[in-house]
Design a protein around this motif. Structure first.
Motif, PDB file in Angstrom:
ATOM      1  N   GLN A   1       0.822  -1.330  -0.116  1.00  0.00           N
ATOM      2  CA  GLN A   1      -0.020  -0.032  -0.003  1.00  0.00           C
ATOM      3  C   GLN A   1       0.831   1.142   0.069  1.00  0.00           C
ATOM      4  OE1 GLN A   1      -2.411  -0.604   3.670  1.00  0.00           O
ATOM      5  NE2 GLN A   1      -4.109  -1.458   2.172  1.00  0.00           N
ATOM      6  N   ASN A   2       0.616   2.270  -0.900  1.00  0.00           N
ATOM      7  CA  ASN A   2       1.582   3.149  -1.118  1.00  0.00           C
ATOM      8  C   ASN A   2       0.634   4.534  -0.633  1.00  0.00           C
ATOM      9  OD1 ASN A   2       3.639   2.147  -2.314  1.00  0.00           O
ATOM     10  ND2 ASN A   2       2.819   2.170  -4.244  1.00  0.00           N
ATOM     11  N   LEU A   3       1.060   5.596   0.009  1.00  0.00           N
ATOM     12  CA  LEU A   3       0.377   6.743   0.273  1.00  0.00           C
ATOM     13  C   LEU A   3       0.235   7.639  -0.938  1.00  0.00           C
ATOM     14  CD1 LEU A   3       2.006   7.798   3.723  1.00  0.00           C
ATOM     15  CD2 LEU A   3       0.035   6.363   3.377  1.00  0.00           C
ATOM     16  N   PRO A   4      -0.865   8.226  -1.184  1.00  0.00           N
ATOM     17  CA  PRO A   4      -1.422   9.114  -2.104  1.00  0.00           C
ATOM     18  C   PRO A   4      -0.195  10.164  -2.158  1.00  0.00           C
ATOM     19  CG  PRO A   4      -2.941   9.341  -0.588  1.00  0.00           C
ATOM     20  CD  PRO A   4      -2.233   8.190  -0.158  1.00  0.00           C
ATOM     21  N   SER A   5       0.009  10.797  -3.385  1.00  0.00           N
ATOM     22  CA  SER A   5       1.103  11.805  -3.502  1.00  0.00           C
ATOM     23  C   SER A   5       0.469  13.024  -2.669  1.00  0.00           C
ATOM     24  CB  SER A   5       1.586  12.095  -5.073  1.00  0.00           C
ATOM     25  OG  SER A   5       2.459  13.102  -5.059  1.00  0.00           O
ATOM     26  N   ALA A   6       1.330  13.720  -2.341  1.00  0.00           N
ATOM     27  CA  ALA A   6       0.968  14.942  -1.865  1.00  0.00           C
ATOM     28  C   ALA A   6       1.368  16.228  -2.720  1.00  0.00           C
ATOM     29  CB  ALA A   6       1.586  15.725  -0.358  1.00  0.00           C
ATOM     30  N   GLN A   7       1.768  15.985  -3.892  1.00  0.00           N
ATOM     31  CA  GLN A   7       1.947  16.814  -5.040  1.00  0.00           C
ATOM     32  C   GLN A   7       1.119  16.672  -6.129  1.00  0.00           C
ATOM     33  OE1 GLN A   7       4.475  18.950  -4.415  1.00  0.00           O
ATOM     34  NE2 GLN A   7       4.805  18.213  -2.509  1.00  0.00           N
ATOM     35  N   VAL A   8       0.600  17.812  -6.712  1.00  0.00           N
ATOM     36  CA  VAL A   8      -0.037  17.766  -7.858  1.00  0.00           C
ATOM     37  C   VAL A   8       0.689  17.338  -9.171  1.00  0.00           C
ATOM     38  CG1 VAL A   8      -1.516  19.397  -9.328  1.00  0.00           C
ATOM     39  CG2 VAL A   8      -1.695  19.762  -6.926  1.00  0.00           C
ATOM     40  N   SER A   9       0.030  16.676  -9.899  1.00  0.00           N
ATOM     41  CA  SER A   9       0.513  16.073 -11.117  1.00  0.00           C
ATOM     42  C   SER A   9      -0.277  16.505 -12.266  1.00  0.00           C
ATOM     43  CB  SER A   9       0.657  14.433 -10.869  1.00  0.00           C
ATOM     44  OG  SER A   9       1.252  13.852 -12.367  1.00  0.00           O
ATOM     45  N   ASP A  10      -0.029  17.447 -12.734  1.00  0.00           N
ATOM     46  CA  ASP A  10      -0.904  18.233 -13.897  1.00  0.00           C
ATOM     47  C   ASP A  10       0.046  18.279 -15.183  1.00  0.00           C
ATOM     48  OD1 ASP A  10      -2.800  19.164 -15.164  1.00  0.00           O
ATOM     49  OD2 ASP A  10      -3.045  20.999 -14.083  1.00  0.00           O
ATOM     50  N   PRO A  11       0.588  17.235 -15.830  1.00  0.00           N
ATOM     51  CA  PRO A  11       1.252  17.261 -17.002  1.00  0.00           C
ATOM     52  C   PRO A  11       0.461  17.998 -18.174  1.00  0.00           C
ATOM     53  CG  PRO A  11       0.857  15.425 -16.768  1.00  0.00           C
ATOM     54  CD  PRO A  11       0.340  15.675 -15.525  1.00  0.00           C
ATOM     55  N   HIS A  12      -0.963  17.811 -18.238  1.00  0.00           N
ATOM     56  CA  HIS A  12      -1.546  18.399 -19.297  1.00  0.00           C
ATOM     57  C   HIS A  12      -2.329  19.516 -18.834  1.00  0.00           C
ATOM     58  CE1 HIS A  12      -0.327  14.374 -20.750  1.00  0.00           C
ATOM     59  NE2 HIS A  12      -1.048  13.779 -19.831  1.00  0.00           N
ATOM     60  N   GLU A  13      -1.738  20.304 -18.204  1.00  0.00           N
ATOM     61  CA  GLU A  13      -2.512  21.665 -17.586  1.00  0.00           C
ATOM     62  C   GLU A  13      -3.108  22.431 -18.671  1.00  0.00           C
ATOM     63  OE1 GLU A  13      -1.696  25.627 -15.060  1.00  0.00           O
ATOM     64  OE2 GLU A  13      -0.578  23.928 -14.841  1.00  0.00           O
TER      65      GLU A  13
ATOM     66  N   SER B   1      -2.025   8.710 -10.746  1.00  0.00           N
ATOM     67  CA  SER B   1      -2.016   9.174 -12.094  1.00  0.00           C
ATOM     68  C   SER B   1      -2.376  10.477 -12.302  1.00  0.00           C
ATOM     69  CB  SER B   1      -3.389   8.351 -12.956  1.00  0.00           C
ATOM     70  OG  SER B   1      -4.386   8.402 -12.387  1.00  0.00           O
ATOM     71  N   PRO B   2      -1.900  11.252 -13.452  1.00  0.00           N
ATOM     72  CA  PRO B   2      -2.199  12.578 -13.756  1.00  0.00           C
ATOM     73  C   PRO B   2      -3.782  13.086 -13.338  1.00  0.00           C
ATOM     74  CG  PRO B   2      -1.080  11.573 -15.609  1.00  0.00           C
ATOM     75  CD  PRO B   2      -1.504  10.365 -14.670  1.00  0.00           C
ATOM     76  N   TYR B   3      -3.591  14.326 -13.263  1.00  0.00           N
ATOM     77  CA  TYR B   3      -4.986  15.196 -12.912  1.00  0.00           C
ATOM     78  C   TYR B   3      -5.617  15.295 -14.239  1.00  0.00           C
ATOM     79  CZ  TYR B   3      -7.744  19.191 -11.634  1.00  0.00           C
ATOM     80  OH  TYR B   3      -8.969  20.168 -11.677  1.00  0.00           O
ATOM     81  N   ILE B   4      -6.754  15.144 -14.578  1.00  0.00           N
ATOM     82  CA  ILE B   4      -7.510  15.631 -15.563  1.00  0.00           C
ATOM     83  C   ILE B   4      -8.676  16.477 -15.416  1.00  0.00           C
ATOM     84  CG2 ILE B   4      -6.703  13.587 -17.074  1.00  0.00           C
ATOM     85  CD1 ILE B   4      -9.142  12.082 -16.571  1.00  0.00           C
ATOM     86  N   VAL B   5      -9.247  17.149 -16.329  1.00  0.00           N
ATOM     87  CA  VAL B   5     -10.535  17.541 -16.266  1.00  0.00           C
ATOM     88  C   VAL B   5     -11.476  17.048 -17.436  1.00  0.00           C
ATOM     89  CG1 VAL B   5     -11.918  19.807 -16.342  1.00  0.00           C
ATOM     90  CG2 VAL B   5      -9.437  20.140 -15.465  1.00  0.00           C
ATOM     91  N   MET B   6     -12.592  16.559 -16.851  1.00  0.00           N
ATOM     92  CA  MET B   6     -13.517  15.748 -17.733  1.00  0.00           C
ATOM     93  C   MET B   6     -14.639  16.850 -18.309  1.00  0.00           C
ATOM     94  SD  MET B   6     -13.851  11.928 -16.337  1.00  0.00           S
ATOM     95  CE  MET B   6     -14.688  12.392 -14.777  1.00  0.00           C
ATOM     96  N   PRO B   7     -14.951  16.735 -19.431  1.00  0.00           N
ATOM     97  CA  PRO B   7     -16.097  17.325 -20.095  1.00  0.00           C
ATOM     98  C   PRO B   7     -17.257  17.399 -19.229  1.00  0.00           C
ATOM     99  CG  PRO B   7     -14.961  16.728 -21.912  1.00  0.00           C
ATOM    100  CD  PRO B   7     -14.355  15.875 -20.472  1.00  0.00           C
ATOM    101  N   PHE B   8     -17.581  18.367 -18.732  1.00  0.00           N
ATOM    102  CA  PHE B   8     -19.103  18.480 -17.999  1.00  0.00           C
ATOM    103  C   PHE B   8     -19.041  17.934 -16.463  1.00  0.00           C
ATOM    104  CE2 PHE B   8     -20.571  17.987 -22.535  1.00  0.00           C
ATOM    105  CZ  PHE B   8     -21.087  19.135 -22.703  1.00  0.00           C
ATOM    106  N   LEU B   9     -18.156  16.916 -16.485  1.00  0.00           N
ATOM    107  CA  LEU B   9     -18.039  16.250 -14.795  1.00  0.00           C
ATOM    108  C   LEU B   9     -16.936  16.628 -14.024  1.00  0.00           C
ATOM    109  CD1 LEU B   9     -18.183  12.403 -16.440  1.00  0.00           C
ATOM    110  CD2 LEU B   9     -20.113  13.682 -15.236  1.00  0.00           C
TER     111      LEU B   9
END
Length: 264
Positions: free
Chosen positions: A26-38, A146-154
């Motif tokens: 079990q790994n801890l969730p990262s405390a750093q934002v991963s947003d390569p597709h900003e 995994s990287p942060y994403i913004v989904m259309p509408f969601l």
């Protein structure tokens, strides 16, 4: 939404495949934002914001004017109750048996004494709502961040959580029951009303932030980090150092200033 036997077979295949191949540690969730597709995410965020300003927010305000608050709360409670079977299954998949018992008790109490979930009797009886979704399950099974994403509408998510959302949507017993009884119109109406309620809460972020994109990403990461840690029975010692039990070793990392991005 059309539910088919093939879709459920796909869900079962995903569950088995990921469960077998998942890492046992079990790994801890990262405390750093991963947003390569900003850049792309900001473009989707801008489109979502424009749609919200023109359609979603005005409709949400109209609903608030027309529908009394107790009725809106009842719809929110009812949709949450319909999601309890999904939470229950994910609690089991995560090995959180105490949470699964609580969730089962909540569903039983609210579905009967709570008039099909309109009234949240379970919380009053000391059975608090539990976290539990398939994105969280994938994390517990060892699937990496995994990287942060913004989904259309969601809106905000990560690739891992977007996959989890899709699995939960397909396999939702509550959504399937509504669909079988009332069809697409009833399903859209019930879940749409609750979506509008959440949208009105999202407007607060948009209206008060200097950079709404960064603020929404920060809020999402912080809240999601807490949910992921809940899946492995841990407290958030990064954002909530005071709530974590004292432990030997280095002092906890101080919480970041709220004026900057808050990572999960």
């Amino acid at each position: 939404m059309t539910y088919t036997i093939g879709a459920f077979r796909l869900v079962v295949a995903v569950l088995l495949g990921v469960g077998i191949s998942a890492c046992a540690t079990q790994n801890l969730p990262s405390a750093q934002v991963s947003d390569p597709h900003e850049s792309l995410n900001r473009a989707v965020f801008t489109a979502n914001s424009a749609f919200n300003q023109v359609v979603t927010f005005p409709l949400a305000r109209s609903i608030e004017i027309i529908v009394p608050q107790p009725s809106r709360q009842g719809v929110s409670n009812g949709t949450a109750n319909l999601n309890e079977p999904t939470v229950f299954v994910n609690n089991l998949l995560q090995g959180r048996f105490s949470a699964s018992v609580t969730t089962f008790g909540r569903f039983l109490a609210n579905s009967t004494l709570g008039a099909a979930g309109v009234f949240d009797i379970a919380t009053l009886a000391g059975l608090p709502r539990q976290t539990g979704d398939f994105g969280q399950t994938l994390f517990v099974w060892g699937v990496a961040d995994s990287p942060y994403i913004v989904m259309p509408f969601l809106g905000p998510s990560t690739i891992r959580d977007a996959i989890g959302f899709g699995v939960d949507s397909i396999a939702s017993p509550g959504g399937y029951a509504i669909y079988r009884v009332g069809g697409n119109i009833a399903t859209s109406a019930i879940f749409g009303l609750d979506g509008l309620r959440r949208a009105s809460e999202l407007q607060v972020v948009d209206d008060t932030a200097i950079d709404p994109y960064v603020r929404l990403r920060s809020v999402y990461y912080q809240n999601r980090r807490r949910e992921l840690l809940d899946g492995i029975g841990r407290k958030d010692d990064f954002f909530d150092p005071a709530s974590s039990p004292a432990a030997p070793g280095p002092s906890p990392v101080p919480a970041p200033k709220t004026s900057g991005p808050i990572a999960r």
